[in-house]
Write an enzyme that holds these catalytic residues in place. Structure first.
Site, PDB file in Angstrom:
ATOM      1  N   SER A  48       0.834  -1.208   0.000  1.00 20.60           N
ATOM      2  CA  SER A  48       0.000   0.000   0.000  1.00 20.60           C
ATOM      3  C   SER A  48       0.867   1.255   0.000  1.00 20.60           C
ATOM      4  O   SER A  48       1.652   1.466  -0.924  1.00 20.60           O
ATOM      5  CB  SER A  48      -0.964  -0.047   1.186  1.00 20.60           C
ATOM      6  OG  SER A  48      -1.983   0.912   1.057  1.00 20.60           O
ATOM      7  N   HIS A 101      -7.891  -5.051  -1.256  1.00 20.11           N
ATOM      8  CA  HIS A 101      -6.698  -4.276  -0.911  1.00 20.11           C
ATOM      9  C   HIS A 101      -5.867  -5.063   0.092  1.00 20.11           C
ATOM     10  O   HIS A 101      -6.300  -5.322   1.219  1.00 20.11           O
ATOM     11  CB  HIS A 101      -7.099  -2.930  -0.315  1.00 20.11           C
ATOM     12  CG  HIS A 101      -5.924  -2.020  -0.065  1.00 20.11           C
ATOM     13  ND1 HIS A 101      -5.252  -1.371  -1.079  1.00 20.11           N
ATOM     14  CD2 HIS A 101      -5.288  -1.663   1.091  1.00 20.11           C
ATOM     15  CE1 HIS A 101      -4.273  -0.656  -0.585  1.00 20.11           C
ATOM     16  NE2 HIS A 101      -4.256  -0.817   0.743  1.00 20.11           N
ATOM     17  N   ASP A 143      -9.636  -3.338  -6.187  1.00 20.29           N
ATOM     18  CA  ASP A 143      -9.110  -2.740  -4.958  1.00 20.29           C
ATOM     19  C   ASP A 143     -10.011  -1.588  -4.512  1.00 20.29           C
ATOM     20  O   ASP A 143     -10.162  -0.594  -5.232  1.00 20.29           O
ATOM     21  CB  ASP A 143      -7.682  -2.232  -5.198  1.00 20.29           C
ATOM     22  CG  ASP A 143      -6.964  -1.817  -3.925  1.00 20.29           C
ATOM     23  OD1 ASP A 143      -7.610  -1.216  -3.044  1.00 20.29           O
ATOM     24  OD2 ASP A 143      -5.757  -2.081  -3.821  1.00 20.29           O
TER      25      ASP A 143
END
Length: 327
Positions: free
Chosen positions: A140, A290, A262
């Site tokens: 991320s 995600h 996502d």
């Protein structure tokens, strides 16, 4: 090929992006992994806390970069460390400033484009073991910062290989997506965590820190992230810290794992093949959420595709390799 269709098949009992994203946070029990702490003192008076994972002495090392407000307790951290050790690789988990359980000393903190701290930690690891190959994995926010740094350094990168999981690519699109629909719940939780971290540092360090207004990521970044880190405003921060403009400059073998569904960003954030350097492979899955990528026939036998795919790929890239020459 720079674009690769992923063979990942999501668990049938986690059919949507939110189920894939949330299940590991609430129900996963990561393996126990023994770690050794290290505090790296920085030239600016601050510090970064590292956690060294298991693995054979002298084996290649893999620097791990967590996501927003993550830590060694994040659901993916110890699982990846354990798998890397099974492949004969040593891991070094880097906490971003203020994320190790103790507020950092300076007003500045970390952000999606904080490549200076990655560079400092990588230099430290190379200094302590100059003959040991070094790779990196970022999730991320950590993936975005890693990709940006790889583009900034190009052929001068000290890494032998790298991987990014669920990187946002374009921060302005991620901020906009997090303000819509169910994704607003993720935004609410993460912004609440950011506010709590800011208040903890204000109390412990006695610093004069900005007070964020109510709102989501854009409001927080406009009032806090941007002024603390030298950006004019949120728009300037998003433009200068996004990794997508740097992907064509990456020179070391890099694998990016990303899901089209996502919920932290929209599909328009995903780069096109023409934007990727020859050294980059973008593995796209239709589903996965995600930092999810949960597979397996039953909840009690869940597997985590990223932790199966990335260490195997890195082990192949690092096999028999020597570190890049010092520049």
């Amino acid at each position: 090929m720079p674009l690769e269709e992923s063979p990942f098949r999501p668990a049938w009992w986690l059919p949507g992006p939110h189920a894939q994203t949330l299940w590991p946070h609430f129900f996963r029990r990561p393996p126990r992994v023994a770690t050794t702490p290290e505090r790296l003192e920085l030239d600016d008076g601050d510090f970064i806390d590292l956690a060294h994972g298991p693995g054979p002495a002298g084996a290649p090392r893999v620097l791990l970069l967590h996501g927003l407000e993550g830590s060694l307790d994040s659901q993916y951290a110890r699982g990846m460390m354990a798998t890397l050790a099974r492949y004969g690789l040593r891991s070094v988990f880097m906490h971003w400033r203020g994320c190790s359980g103790e507020p950092n000393r300076l007003a500045r903190s970390y952000h999606s484009g904080a490549t200076d701290d990655i560079a400092r930690v990588a230099a430290h690891l190379r200094d302590t073991e100059p003959a040991t190959p070094l790779a990196a994995i970022g999730w991320s926010l950590g993936g975005n910062a890693l990709l940006k740094w790889l583009g900034e350094t190009g052929a001068a990168s000290p890494l032998t290989a790298a991987a990014a999981i669920s990187a946002p690519f374009r921060l302005e699109r991620a901020a906009a997506r997090m303000g819509r629909g169910f994704s607003r719940l993720y935004q609410w939780r993460l912004v609440a965590d950011l506010r709590a971290s800011l208040e903890a540092k204000r109390r412990l360090r006695g610093l004069d820190l900005p007070r964020p207004p109510r709102g989501g990521f854009r409001a927080f970044d406009d009032a806090v992230t941007a002024p603390l880190h030298g950006f004019r405003d949120a728009n300037d921060y998003y433009a200068r810290a996004s990794s997508r403009p740097w992907l064509d400059r990456i020179a070391v073998p890099t694998r990016i794992l990303h899901a089209r569904d996502d919920p932290f960003m929209d599909p328009g954030a995903i780069p096109q093949a023409r934007e990727l350097a020859p050294a980059v492979i973008l593995e796209l899955a239709h589903r996965g959420g995600h930092v999810g990528f949960v597979e397996g026939a039953l909840p009690g036998r869940a597997g985590y595709y990223a932790e199966r795919r990335i260490p195997a790929w890195l082990a192949g890239e690092l096999s028999g390799k020597t570190p890049p020459a010092r520049r």
